[in-house]
Design a protein around this motif. Structure first.
Motif, PDB file in Angstrom:
ATOM      1  N   ASP A  40     -16.199   7.003  -1.493  1.00 48.54           N
ATOM      2  CA  ASP A  40     -15.603   6.628  -0.202  1.00 48.54           C
ATOM      3  C   ASP A  40     -16.506   5.681   0.573  1.00 48.54           C
ATOM      4  N   THR A  41     -17.211   4.787  -0.141  1.00 45.18           N
ATOM      5  CA  THR A  41     -17.974   3.751   0.590  1.00 45.18           C
ATOM      6  C   THR A  41     -17.084   2.508   0.647  1.00 45.18           C
ATOM      7  N   ALA A  42     -17.370   1.614   1.601  1.00 41.10           N
ATOM      8  CA  ALA A  42     -16.520   0.415   1.761  1.00 41.10           C
ATOM      9  C   ALA A  42     -16.485  -0.404   0.470  1.00 41.10           C
ATOM     10  N   ALA A  43     -17.643  -0.544  -0.191  1.00 38.92           N
ATOM     11  CA  ALA A  43     -17.695  -1.383  -1.404  1.00 38.92           C
ATOM     12  C   ALA A  43     -16.846  -0.779  -2.524  1.00 38.92           C
ATOM     13  N   VAL A  44     -17.037   0.509  -2.789  1.00 35.01           N
ATOM     14  CA  VAL A  44     -16.287   1.139  -3.886  1.00 35.01           C
ATOM     15  C   VAL A  44     -14.812   1.227  -3.508  1.00 35.01           C
ATOM     16  N   PHE A  45     -14.549   1.497  -2.236  1.00 36.77           N
ATOM     17  CA  PHE A  45     -13.147   1.572  -1.788  1.00 36.77           C
ATOM     18  C   PHE A  45     -12.425   0.261  -2.093  1.00 36.77           C
ATOM     19  N   GLN A  46     -13.083  -0.880  -1.828  1.00 37.94           N
ATOM     20  CA  GLN A  46     -12.437  -2.188  -2.053  1.00 37.94           C
ATOM     21  C   GLN A  46     -12.083  -2.336  -3.538  1.00 37.94           C
ATOM     22  N   ARG A  47     -12.985  -1.872  -4.422  1.00 41.07           N
ATOM     23  CA  ARG A  47     -12.685  -1.973  -5.861  1.00 41.07           C
ATOM     24  C   ARG A  47     -11.483  -1.087  -6.219  1.00 41.07           C
ATOM     25  N   ARG A  48     -11.437   0.090  -5.620  1.00 41.21           N
ATOM     26  CA  ARG A  48     -10.312   0.996  -5.901  1.00 41.21           C
ATOM     27  C   ARG A  48      -9.002   0.408  -5.396  1.00 41.21           C
ATOM     28  N   LEU A  49      -9.095  -0.218  -4.215  1.00 38.47           N
ATOM     29  CA  LEU A  49      -7.883  -0.815  -3.634  1.00 38.47           C
ATOM     30  C   LEU A  49      -7.392  -1.982  -4.499  1.00 38.47           C
ATOM     31  N   ASP A  50      -8.327  -2.825  -4.938  1.00 37.34           N
ATOM     32  CA  ASP A  50      -7.947  -3.979  -5.792  1.00 37.34           C
ATOM     33  C   ASP A  50      -7.303  -3.471  -7.082  1.00 37.34           C
ATOM     34  N   LEU A  51      -7.887  -2.415  -7.638  1.00 36.06           N
ATOM     35  CA  LEU A  51      -7.359  -1.846  -8.890  1.00 36.06           C
ATOM     36  C   LEU A  51      -5.953  -1.283  -8.659  1.00 36.06           C
ATOM     37  N   TYR A  52      -5.789  -0.586  -7.537  1.00 32.63           N
ATOM     38  CA  TYR A  52      -4.472  -0.019  -7.205  1.00 32.63           C
ATOM     39  C   TYR A  52      -3.438  -1.151  -7.124  1.00 32.63           C
ATOM     40  N   ASN A  53      -3.789  -2.215  -6.400  1.00 35.36           N
ATOM     41  CA  ASN A  53      -2.833  -3.331  -6.214  1.00 35.36           C
ATOM     42  C   ASN A  53      -2.500  -3.994  -7.552  1.00 35.36           C
ATOM     43  N   LYS A  54      -3.474  -4.015  -8.456  1.00 34.20           N
ATOM     44  CA  LYS A  54      -3.243  -4.652  -9.763  1.00 34.20           C
ATOM     45  C   LYS A  54      -2.293  -3.788 -10.622  1.00 34.20           C
ATOM     46  N   LEU A  55      -2.435  -2.489 -10.530  1.00 33.06           N
ATOM     47  CA  LEU A  55      -1.692  -1.593 -11.432  1.00 33.06           C
ATOM     48  C   LEU A  55      -0.342  -1.146 -10.886  1.00 33.06           C
ATOM     49  N   LEU A  56      -0.121  -1.374  -9.592  1.00 27.53           N
ATOM     50  CA  LEU A  56       1.088  -0.803  -8.957  1.00 27.53           C
ATOM     51  C   LEU A  56       2.376  -1.402  -9.508  1.00 27.53           C
ATOM     52  N   GLY A  57       2.398  -2.719  -9.708  1.00 24.83           N
ATOM     53  CA  GLY A  57       3.632  -3.404 -10.133  1.00 24.83           C
ATOM     54  C   GLY A  57       4.271  -2.774 -11.362  1.00 24.83           C
ATOM     55  N   PRO A  58       3.537  -2.726 -12.489  1.00 28.23           N
ATOM     56  CA  PRO A  58       4.130  -2.168 -13.718  1.00 28.23           C
ATOM     57  C   PRO A  58       4.550  -0.704 -13.547  1.00 28.23           C
ATOM     58  N   LEU A  59       3.803   0.027 -12.744  1.00 26.95           N
ATOM     59  CA  LEU A  59       4.146   1.443 -12.528  1.00 26.95           C
ATOM     60  C   LEU A  59       5.469   1.543 -11.762  1.00 26.95           C
ATOM     61  N   LYS A  60       5.620   0.710 -10.712  1.00 25.46           N
ATOM     62  CA  LYS A  60       6.868   0.737  -9.930  1.00 25.46           C
ATOM     63  C   LYS A  60       8.035   0.282 -10.806  1.00 25.46           C
ATOM     64  N   ASP A  61       7.802  -0.742 -11.649  1.00 31.52           N
ATOM     65  CA  ASP A  61       8.889  -1.211 -12.541  1.00 31.52           C
ATOM     66  C   ASP A  61       9.359  -0.082 -13.437  1.00 31.52           C
ATOM     67  N   PHE A  62       8.375   0.649 -13.990  1.00 31.89           N
ATOM     68  CA  PHE A  62       8.702   1.737 -14.917  1.00 31.89           C
ATOM     69  C   PHE A  62       9.652   2.732 -14.256  1.00 31.89           C
ATOM     70  N   TYR A  63       9.352   3.091 -13.012  1.00 35.23           N
ATOM     71  CA  TYR A  63      10.162   4.130 -12.353  1.00 35.23           C
ATOM     72  C   TYR A  63      11.412   3.576 -11.680  1.00 35.23           C
ATOM     73  N   SER A  64      11.376   2.286 -11.278  1.00 39.14           N
ATOM     74  CA  SER A  64      12.621   1.767 -10.672  1.00 39.14           C
ATOM     75  C   SER A  64      13.667   1.602 -11.771  1.00 39.14           C
ATOM     76  N   LYS A  65      13.241   1.303 -13.003  1.00 38.18           N
ATOM     77  CA  LYS A  65      14.199   1.226 -14.126  1.00 38.18           C
ATOM     78  C   LYS A  65      14.864   2.590 -14.355  1.00 38.18           C
ATOM     79  N   LYS A  66      14.144   3.655 -13.996  1.00 36.58           N
ATOM     80  CA  LYS A  66      14.721   5.003 -14.169  1.00 36.58           C
ATOM     81  C   LYS A  66      15.550   5.411 -12.955  1.00 36.58           C
ATOM     82  N   GLY A  67      15.579   4.548 -11.931  1.00 34.56           N
ATOM     83  CA  GLY A  67      16.398   4.836 -10.747  1.00 34.56           C
ATOM     84  C   GLY A  67      15.845   5.936  -9.874  1.00 34.56           C
TER      85      GLY A  67
END
Ligand SMILES: Nc1nc2c(ncn2[C@@H]2O[C@H](COP(=O)(O)OP(=O)(O)O)[C@@H](O)[C@H]2O)c(=O)[nH]1
Ligand SMILES: Nc1ncnc2c1ncn2[C@@H]1O[C@H](COP(=O)(O)OP(=O)(O)O)[C@@H](O)[C@H]1O
Length: 227
Positions: free
Chosen positions: A173-200
């Protein structure tokens, strides 16, 4: 207490978006829901010094994801140990799956049992507001209870409300590590949302505070699952 048809919910959200906070609000309303936070599972592995804890803590400290096979193993054994796969159990996942690959693994495994995820909710919070939250976050590691110096402070300073045990700051929970986690989240979110929106089953609830988000989450669940 309102009863629900079996709910299998996945909460998606950036680090600090309020997944844990929404989970505890939901459990107060629907105490029969079983919940699992992948981060809490890892932190308890680390505090027990289990064989995977060394690898896990290295990844976590650097804001990287723990390898998919380790996570899939941990979560699937949790499902088995707690008998979540019977048709009546409602459960909530916070933080897993986090990659499309984890989602595919989980889907293969759950679809054999007809207990697949039937609601995915993305918590959409302005990412400018969540760094402050991370900096104010204190946790009680053994229980996973989450506090905030601003939003929900403990009754006694830096002590868990239930056990009185000391609270801690998470290593990641430091600012530096948090930024890396946030960048990773933003990178991975798209395919995950696609997977579940296809399932409705994908929905998004937006709001810059958990008190705005919760009523939306509550009515979404009640509309779809209230008996
Ligand atoms: N200021 C503020 N803090 C919040 C709000 N919702 C949650 N928090 C705090 O922000 C931190 C992150 O919330 P948490 O539920 O742990 O997010 P998670 O990482 O997505 O599980 C915690 O310290 C919460 O107590 C909010 O609406 N406003
Ligand atoms: N599904 C997962 N796959 C891989 N790593 C994970 C997963 N869930 C949690 N982790 C690891 O544990 C850390 C903390 O997770 P979590 O407590 O969910 O944090 P947050 O909700 O703030 O993102 C993550 O940054 C990551 O290193």
């Amino acid at each position: 207490m309102s009863m629900l048809r079996p709910l299998r919910l996945l909460l998606l959200g950036a680090p600090g978006s309020g997944k844990g906070t929404q989970t505890s609000k939901l459990l107060k309303l629907f105490p029969h829901i079983h919940s699992l936070s992948s981060g809490d599972v890892l932190r308890s592995q680390i505090s027990q010094g289990t064989k995977i804890s060394k690898t896990a803590s290295k990844y976590i400290k650097e804001g990287k994801l723990v390898p998919d096979d380790v996570m899939v193993g941990l979560i699937s054994s949790h499902f088995k140990q707690h008998n979540w796969l019977n048709s009546e159990t409602s459960w909530l996942l916070d933080g897993f799956p986090r990659t499309a690959n984890q989602a595919v693994e989980l889907d293969n495994w759950l679809s054999e049992t007809q207990n697949n995820i039937n609601l995915v909710v993305e918590l959409d919070v302005d990412q400018k507001v969540i760094l402050d939250r991370i900096e104010a976050r204190w946790v009680h590691i053994p229980s996973g209870r989450v506090y905030s110096l601003d939003y929900n402070p403990p009754k006694a300073p830096f002590k868990d409300d239930v056990t009185g045990e000391p609270l801690s700051k998470r290593d990641d929970d430091t600012a530096a590590v948090f930024q890396r986690r946030l960048d990773l989240y933003n990178k991975l979110l798209g395919p995950l949302k696609d997977f579940y929106s296809k399932k409705g089953v994908l929905h998004t609830v937006s709001g810059n505070t958990s008190d705005i988000i919760f009523p939306k989450l509550e009515s979404l669940i009640k509309d779809k699952f209230q008996k």
